[in-house]
Design a protein around this motif. Structure first.
Motif, PDB file in Angstrom:
ATOM      1  N   SER A 110       0.812  -1.215   0.000  1.00  0.00           N
ATOM      2  CA  SER A 110       0.000   0.000   0.000  1.00  0.00           C
ATOM      3  C   SER A 110       0.845   1.266   0.000  1.00  0.00           C
ATOM      4  CB  SER A 110      -0.921   0.014   1.217  1.00  0.00           C
ATOM      5  OG  SER A 110      -0.156   0.054   2.407  1.00  0.00           O
ATOM      6  N   MET A 111       2.147   1.110   0.197  1.00  0.00           N
ATOM      7  CA  MET A 111       3.023   2.278   0.194  1.00  0.00           C
ATOM      8  C   MET A 111       4.219   2.001  -0.700  1.00  0.00           C
ATOM      9  SD  MET A 111       5.096   4.133   3.287  1.00  0.00           S
ATOM     10  CE  MET A 111       3.674   4.435   4.306  1.00  0.00           C
ATOM     11  N   SER A 112       4.292   2.614  -1.833  1.00  0.00           N
ATOM     12  CA  SER A 112       5.394   2.392  -2.757  1.00  0.00           C
ATOM     13  C   SER A 112       6.147   3.684  -2.945  1.00  0.00           C
ATOM     14  CB  SER A 112       4.840   1.909  -4.105  1.00  0.00           C
ATOM     15  OG  SER A 112       4.089   2.941  -4.712  1.00  0.00           O
ATOM     16  N   THR A 113       7.169   3.661  -3.792  1.00  0.00           N
ATOM     17  CA  THR A 113       7.988   4.852  -4.001  1.00  0.00           C
ATOM     18  C   THR A 113       7.258   5.928  -4.788  1.00  0.00           C
ATOM     19  OG1 THR A 113       8.944   3.766  -5.948  1.00  0.00           O
ATOM     20  CG2 THR A 113      10.165   3.588  -3.888  1.00  0.00           C
ATOM     21  N   VAL A 114       6.021   5.636  -5.224  1.00  0.00           N
ATOM     22  CA  VAL A 114       5.264   6.660  -5.949  1.00  0.00           C
ATOM     23  C   VAL A 114       4.364   7.451  -4.993  1.00  0.00           C
ATOM     24  CG1 VAL A 114       5.254   5.317  -8.083  1.00  0.00           C
ATOM     25  CG2 VAL A 114       3.345   5.100  -6.487  1.00  0.00           C
ATOM     26  N   LEU A 115       4.409   7.143  -3.701  1.00  0.00           N
ATOM     27  CA  LEU A 115       3.540   7.830  -2.745  1.00  0.00           C
ATOM     28  C   LEU A 115       3.756   9.338  -2.782  1.00  0.00           C
ATOM     29  CD1 LEU A 115       1.509   7.923  -0.418  1.00  0.00           C
ATOM     30  CD2 LEU A 115       3.402   7.461   1.157  1.00  0.00           C
ATOM     31  N   TRP A 116       5.008   9.769  -2.763  1.00  0.00           N
ATOM     32  CA  TRP A 116       5.289  11.201  -2.737  1.00  0.00           C
ATOM     33  C   TRP A 116       4.787  11.891  -4.011  1.00  0.00           C
ATOM     34  CZ3 TRP A 116       5.526  14.809   0.477  1.00  0.00           C
ATOM     35  CH2 TRP A 116       6.130  16.040   0.201  1.00  0.00           C
ATOM     36  N   ALA A 117       4.891  11.197  -5.134  1.00  0.00           N
ATOM     37  CA  ALA A 117       4.377  11.760  -6.392  1.00  0.00           C
ATOM     38  C   ALA A 117       2.866  11.970  -6.295  1.00  0.00           C
ATOM     39  CB  ALA A 117       4.708  10.842  -7.557  1.00  0.00           C
ATOM     40  N   LYS A 118       2.162  11.004  -5.689  1.00  0.00           N
ATOM     41  CA  LYS A 118       0.713  11.135  -5.500  1.00  0.00           C
ATOM     42  C   LYS A 118       0.396  12.241  -4.488  1.00  0.00           C
ATOM     43  CE  LYS A 118      -0.530   6.317  -6.524  1.00  0.00           C
ATOM     44  NZ  LYS A 118      -1.144   5.088  -5.981  1.00  0.00           N
ATOM     45  N   THR A 119       1.223  12.325  -3.463  1.00  0.00           N
ATOM     46  CA  THR A 119       1.007  13.327  -2.421  1.00  0.00           C
ATOM     47  C   THR A 119       1.046  14.737  -3.000  1.00  0.00           C
ATOM     48  OG1 THR A 119       1.969  11.890  -0.721  1.00  0.00           O
ATOM     49  CG2 THR A 119       1.905  14.243  -0.245  1.00  0.00           C
ATOM     50  N   GLN A 120       1.955  14.943  -3.939  1.00  0.00           N
ATOM     51  CA  GLN A 120       2.102  16.279  -4.528  1.00  0.00           C
ATOM     52  C   GLN A 120       0.934  16.657  -5.440  1.00  0.00           C
ATOM     53  OE1 GLN A 120       6.513  17.332  -5.429  1.00  0.00           O
ATOM     54  NE2 GLN A 120       6.451  15.106  -5.454  1.00  0.00           N
ATOM     55  N   PRO A 169      12.247   8.922  -2.017  1.00  0.00           N
ATOM     56  CA  PRO A 169      12.409   7.496  -2.393  1.00  0.00           C
ATOM     57  C   PRO A 169      13.040   6.673  -1.272  1.00  0.00           C
ATOM     58  CG  PRO A 169      13.235   8.958  -4.118  1.00  0.00           C
ATOM     59  CD  PRO A 169      13.032   9.802  -2.901  1.00  0.00           C
ATOM     60  N   TRP A 170      14.063   7.227  -0.622  1.00  0.00           N
ATOM     61  CA  TRP A 170      14.760   6.490   0.433  1.00  0.00           C
ATOM     62  C   TRP A 170      13.828   6.186   1.601  1.00  0.00           C
ATOM     63  CZ3 TRP A 170      15.992   7.162   5.568  1.00  0.00           C
ATOM     64  CH2 TRP A 170      16.956   6.268   6.089  1.00  0.00           C
ATOM     65  N   LEU A 171      13.020   7.166   2.006  1.00  0.00           N
ATOM     66  CA  LEU A 171      12.097   6.957   3.123  1.00  0.00           C
ATOM     67  C   LEU A 171      11.081   5.872   2.805  1.00  0.00           C
ATOM     68  CD1 LEU A 171      11.364  10.646   4.219  1.00  0.00           C
ATOM     69  CD2 LEU A 171      12.565   8.904   5.563  1.00  0.00           C
ATOM     70  N   GLU A 172      10.516   5.908   1.597  1.00  0.00           N
ATOM     71  CA  GLU A 172       9.483   4.939   1.229  1.00  0.00           C
ATOM     72  C   GLU A 172      10.049   3.539   1.053  1.00  0.00           C
ATOM     73  OE1 GLU A 172       6.899   6.526  -1.917  1.00  0.00           O
ATOM     74  OE2 GLU A 172       7.342   8.521  -1.136  1.00  0.00           O
ATOM     75  N   GLN A 173      11.329   3.435   0.766  1.00  0.00           N
ATOM     76  CA  GLN A 173      11.976   2.123   0.618  1.00  0.00           C
ATOM     77  C   GLN A 173      12.399   1.540   1.965  1.00  0.00           C
ATOM     78  OE1 GLN A 173      15.181   2.896  -2.114  1.00  0.00           O
ATOM     79  NE2 GLN A 173      13.796   3.322  -3.830  1.00  0.00           N
TER      80      GLN A 173
END
Length: 245
Positions: free
Chosen positions: A10-20, A48-52
């Motif tokens: 449910s949490m991938s490296t694209v989360l921040w992209a969606k958040t923005q 990316p580092w945080l989500e990984q």
């Protein structure tokens, strides 16, 4: 080496992209989620580092998990320091350095608190994104996140009020200090005038008397301002207390 397991789907490296892509109201909620405890700038530059690395829930009661969480915290600070060194933009570089220093001071004696803070922020962010996308969120989880958001909002408002109150207290202190200086000055001038050193109505006597009258007027004005300022400050503090009961 400790196995972190597979990342949460449910949490991938694209989360921040969606958040923005969040709407303005939702993004304001996000800003309340990420406060001084873990600034939004740190989230952005380490996305990316945080989500990984913060996608797996750890059991901090387990010594092996606790050790791994502590390593992640140390690496997080190192990652931010590295980012700061890479920056050519002075303002961003300075901001990241401030964040690093804040982390070291705030979490030096409890590094696991930073790990838990990052986890909580990422989870709240993920649920915020899911709600904006219309993805079903467990009602109890949604309620918990709403409560966290409201608490964080209240804390931010309280912090702002406290800072404003601190500014007013400092102004009052400076006003009191200025009044004390003028009071001492008025006393010294009066001593000179009453000493008989000057012939009454002489040019020198009148000059000192004019000076004393001027200082006396400033004293009366500062007393009036001081009373008004302390009254306003007392009212302000009462309103702040009642607003957060």
């Amino acid at each position: 080496e400790f196995d972190t397991g597979s990342p949460d789907a449910s949490m991938s490296t694209v989360l921040w992209a969606k958040t923005q892509q969040l709407q303005e109201d939702a993004f304001r909620q996000l800003q309340n989620i990420y406060g001084d405890h873990f600034p939004l700038e740190a989230r952005h530059h380490l996305a990316p580092w945080l989500e990984q690395n913060f996608t797996t829930e750890l059991d901090l009661a387990n010594p092996q998990h606790e050790e791994h969480a502590q390593r992640l915290v140390l690496e997080l600070v190192a990652q931010l320091e590295s980012k700061a060194m890479e920056m050519t933009d002075f303002l961003i570089k300075n901001k990241l350095e401030q964040i690093v220093e804040n982390f070291k001071q705030r979490y030096a004696h409890n590094p696991l608190s930073l790990y838990q803070t990052v986890q909580q922020c990422l989870n709240s962010e993920m649920h915020l994104v899911q709600r904006s996308e219309g993805v079903g969120v467990d009602p109890s989880t949604a309620m918990a996140n709403d409560t966290i958001y409201q608490i964080q909002q209240q804390l931010n408002m309280l912090k702002k009020s406290t800072q404003e109150c601190g500014v007013e207290i400092e102004k009052t202190r400076q006003m009191q200090e200025h009044h004390s200086i003028n009071f001492y000055k008025h006393h010294q001038i009066s001593v000179q005038l009453d000493s008989g050193q000057f012939q009454e109505n002489s040019q020198e006597y009148l000059r000192w008397k004019e000076w004393r009258d001027k200082v006396a007027a400033e004293l009366r004005q500062s007393v009036s301002s001081f009373i008004r300022k302390t009254g306003n400050l007392t009212l302000f503090m009462i309103l702040v207390i009642y607003a957060h009961l």
